[in-house]
Design a protein around this motif. Structure first.
Motif, mmCIF file in Angstrom:
data_model
loop_
_atom_site.group_PDB
_atom_site.id
_atom_site.type_symbol
_atom_site.label_atom_id
_atom_site.label_comp_id
_atom_site.label_asym_id
_atom_site.label_seq_id
_atom_site.Cartn_x
_atom_site.Cartn_y
_atom_site.Cartn_z
ATOM 1 N N THR A 38 -5.959 0.280 6.345
ATOM 2 C CA THR A 38 -5.419 1.572 6.787
ATOM 3 C C THR A 38 -4.553 1.392 8.024
ATOM 4 N N THR A 39 -5.018 0.613 8.985
ATOM 5 C CA THR A 39 -4.207 0.356 10.177
ATOM 6 C C THR A 39 -2.912 -0.341 9.778
ATOM 7 N N VAL A 58 -2.255 -3.012 -1.989
ATOM 8 C CA VAL A 58 -2.897 -3.708 -0.877
ATOM 9 C C VAL A 58 -4.389 -3.500 -1.082
ATOM 10 N N TYR A 59 -5.109 -4.583 -1.254
ATOM 11 C CA TYR A 59 -6.538 -4.456 -1.499
ATOM 12 C C TYR A 59 -7.294 -5.512 -0.717
ATOM 13 N N GLY A 60 -8.558 -5.256 -0.547
ATOM 14 C CA GLY A 60 -9.398 -6.191 0.173
ATOM 15 C C GLY A 60 -10.702 -5.524 0.539
ATOM 16 N N PRO A 61 -11.584 -6.268 1.183
ATOM 17 C CA PRO A 61 -12.882 -5.716 1.574
ATOM 18 C C PRO A 61 -12.726 -4.535 2.532
ATOM 19 N N TRP A 72 1.050 -9.115 5.297
ATOM 20 C CA TRP A 72 1.452 -8.480 4.036
ATOM 21 C C TRP A 72 2.449 -7.344 4.247
ATOM 22 N N ILE A 73 2.507 -6.791 5.453
ATOM 23 C CA ILE A 73 3.479 -5.724 5.728
ATOM 24 C C ILE A 73 4.895 -6.217 5.453
ATOM 25 N N LEU A 92 -0.312 5.469 -0.430
ATOM 26 C CA LEU A 92 -1.608 6.030 -0.830
ATOM 27 C C LEU A 92 -2.707 5.143 -0.301
ATOM 28 N N ASP A 93 -3.635 5.752 0.398
ATOM 29 C CA ASP A 93 -4.765 5.022 0.976
ATOM 30 C C ASP A 93 -6.049 5.474 0.295
#
Length: 122
Positions: A60-61, A51-54, A37-38, A116-117
């Protein structure tokens, strides 16, 4: 704002990757996977990406790897990262935004990449 400065070590040190806990961990992995996705994010203005997911799946990495890539294209003052886990209130979030945008403006930044994280924590 001291906490924002600490979240953006590339503003002050070209060797920031050596000090970042997420990238240090990534470096010692036997397989260094870079999320696809990057490369799929639209970064031309106006751009807004989610960017979303479990939890604990490398988001974050991935964002830190994206920072590394953006720094190859733009100066360090053009990239800002905020971990919203540390923001306690909407007023604090506003102050952080104002600090980042004001800092970029004072340094003549034409295009600011703001990552934003942990947005759901606010």
């Amino acid at each position: 704002m001291d906490v924002v400065d600490r979240l953006n070590p590339w503003w002050f040190s070209p060797s920031w990757e050596d000090e970042d806990k997420h990238l240090r961990q990534w470096q010692v992995e036997r397989v260094r996977w870079v999320p696809g996705w990057i490369w799929e994010l639209g970064l031309d203005p106006p751009a807004l990406n989610f960017v979303y997911g479990p939890r604990q799946t490398g988001k974050t990495t991935g964002l830190k790897l994206l920072v590394r890539e953006l720094l190859r294209r733009a100066g360090p003052d053009s990239v800002a990262y905020l971990d919203l886990d540390i923001v306690l209130s909407p007023a604090e979030l506003r102050r952080a935004f104002e600090y980042v945008v004001g800092r970029a403006a004072r340094r003549g930044v034409k295009r600011l990449y703001l990552l934003l994280d942990e947005v759901t924590s606010v």
